[in-house]
Design a protein around this motif. Sequence first.
Motif, PDB file in Angstrom:
ATOM      1  N   MET A  40       8.201  -2.912   0.440  1.00 45.94           N
ATOM      2  CA  MET A  40       7.118  -2.380  -0.383  1.00 45.94           C
ATOM      3  C   MET A  40       6.167  -1.422   0.336  1.00 45.94           C
ATOM      4  SD  MET A  40       7.705  -3.745  -3.358  1.00 45.94           S
ATOM      5  CE  MET A  40       6.170  -3.636  -4.252  1.00 45.94           C
TER       6      MET A  40
ATOM      7  N   ALA B 165       5.141   4.217  -1.110  1.00 49.96           N
ATOM      8  CA  ALA B 165       4.322   5.419  -1.229  1.00 49.96           C
ATOM      9  C   ALA B 165       4.961   6.591  -0.492  1.00 49.96           C
ATOM     10  CB  ALA B 165       2.915   5.157  -0.697  1.00 49.96           C
TER      11      ALA B 165
ATOM     12  N   THR C  73       3.669  -7.171 -12.171  1.00 48.88           N
ATOM     13  CA  THR C  73       2.512  -6.319 -12.425  1.00 48.88           C
ATOM     14  C   THR C  73       1.486  -7.047 -13.283  1.00 48.88           C
ATOM     15  OG1 THR C  73       3.838  -4.313 -12.260  1.00 48.88           O
ATOM     16  CG2 THR C  73       1.743  -4.145 -13.440  1.00 48.88           C
TER      17      THR C  73
ATOM     18  N   LYS D 225       5.473  -0.604  -8.499  1.00 43.72           N
ATOM     19  CA  LYS D 225       5.859  -1.855  -7.846  1.00 43.72           C
ATOM     20  C   LYS D 225       7.347  -1.898  -7.507  1.00 43.72           C
ATOM     21  CE  LYS D 225       4.902  -6.816  -8.241  1.00 43.72           C
ATOM     22  NZ  LYS D 225       4.162  -6.864  -6.972  1.00 43.72           N
TER      23      LYS D 225
ATOM     24  N   SER E 155      -1.746  -0.356  -2.625  1.00 43.09           N
ATOM     25  CA  SER E 155      -0.772   0.365  -3.449  1.00 43.09           C
ATOM     26  C   SER E 155      -1.387   1.593  -4.093  1.00 43.09           C
ATOM     27  CB  SER E 155      -0.202  -0.560  -4.530  1.00 43.09           C
ATOM     28  OG  SER E 155       0.563  -1.589  -3.961  1.00 43.09           O
TER      29      SER E 155
ATOM     30  N   GLU F 173      -2.564   4.332  -1.352  1.00 42.11           N
ATOM     31  CA  GLU F 173      -1.439   4.990  -0.702  1.00 42.11           C
ATOM     32  C   GLU F 173      -0.639   5.826  -1.688  1.00 42.11           C
ATOM     33  OE1 GLU F 173      -0.435   2.249   3.159  1.00 42.11           O
ATOM     34  OE2 GLU F 173       0.550   1.712   1.289  1.00 42.11           O
ATOM     35  N   ALA F 174      -0.497   5.343  -2.925  1.00 43.39           N
ATOM     36  CA  ALA F 174       0.218   6.128  -3.926  1.00 43.39           C
ATOM     37  C   ALA F 174      -0.494   7.442  -4.203  1.00 43.39           C
ATOM     38  CB  ALA F 174       0.367   5.326  -5.222  1.00 43.39           C
TER      39      ALA F 174
ATOM     40  N   ALA G  11      -2.030   0.641 -10.707  1.00 46.16           N
ATOM     41  CA  ALA G  11      -1.787  -0.074  -9.454  1.00 46.16           C
ATOM     42  C   ALA G  11      -2.895  -1.091  -9.228  1.00 46.16           C
ATOM     43  CB  ALA G  11      -1.712   0.912  -8.295  1.00 46.16           C
TER      44      ALA G  11
END
Length: 459
Positions: A44, A48, A113, A129, A171, A174-175, A262
């Motif tokens: 995971m 990103a 999620t 995710k 998440s 970074e995304a 996210a």
Amino acid sequence: MRKHILIVGGGYVGMYTAMGLRKLVRTGEATVTVVDPRGYMTYMPFLAEAVGGSIEPRHVAAPLGQVLKGMRVLTGRVTRVDHEARSAEFQPVQGPARTLHYDILVMAAGSITRALPIPGLAEHAIGFKSIGEAVHLRNRVLAQLAAADSTDDERIRRRALTFVVVGGGFSGVEALAEMQGLADEAVRYHAGIQRSDLSWTLVEATDHILPELHADLGRWTVDALRKRDVDVRLGTRLTSLAGGVAVLSDGTEIDAGTVVWAAGGRPSPLAAASGLPVDRTGRLLATEYLTVAGVEDAFTAGDGAAVPDLTRPGEFTGPNAQHAVRQGKLLGRNLVAYVRGRRLKPYRHAYLGSVAGLGHHQGVAQVYRLKLTGVLGWLAHRAYHLGWVPTARHKAAVLADWLLAGLFRRETVQLEAIEHADEDFRHAFTAGRPDGGPRPVVAAEEAGSAEAARQAPAA
């Protein structure tokens, strides 16, 4: 008597637990079955970078069948567990459901999620995710740039170039950072778009981002993002996404072409649906030995388990990769001990800290009391996570990706068509007909004759 161990979930916990059971499989003391909806483990923290193009998406996935040799890997979902009967209902990706029987259960279904009842969220937002969502998001960013550069409609153009990310955890941050890095690189190939034309908004319900890091690093990250023209909205919630328009709790309305959700996860509902003991959030109640509290022959760990944190009495370990990997490894050893009638060891791990990549060769890292920002934080992020990539092959692949990314510009081809790969084929049956209906089907004999004529040598 040989034990059959059923592991529900092939993420960090499931895969590392199964790897620890190899000695039982080799000696014939146990058979192991791993059930996972996708059949691979996703690393995971690198999702990103898969969005940004620094890492090939396949290189953040470890195929369970390849890694877990000698064990049975089933692709599908466990929909219900009856632990008293030592059975689980399994729905494969194709075909009818069937019952799996076991002696020992490992619940490692993790989290899903966290979906909130926000109007329009399910219809217009993109999750973050899975590898599929990462690939979709990458294609989405590139497709939106191409759409904006190809239209004369100012409203469509403005909407295509507007991006909103909801969630200020690892998440979400970074995304957004990698999406922005990808877009900044791709605009050089669109003469009609400038970087200043793009709009980026990060929405976070609390008053800080990256909560697992020291508050100073969270504030540094906010400042770094704002210097890159990201509108960081703290203490703000998404209240509606009806019609694709993001309405925020402060009254702001953003007509965004891309909204990424996210905002965290929640434990898999499988445990509660199966009657196993859970806390008020739906996490399985676990002991420090990673057994399910009060239940024989049942173990658990990871995001979906409330594991006591022995280094902080009264608290539970956090839902992150650092704990999941270590719990999975200990769980494998404890299962070996359990099968052989030996004592189990408690899980005790003092949290080392966290790292986050922010794109543009920036990052933040906290290792014990040491705090790193900028390039040093970025290097720490990469070094730390590379160490936890599960196989030597995948480590080498990730390093190769980084080397190529450092030597050449990012690849900015958009492959959105692969997500709907059958459309061109379906279109061939309607093309050229004014009513859009199917074209006449050529008789099999005619088609065969025409093919034969094409293949016949010239006289």
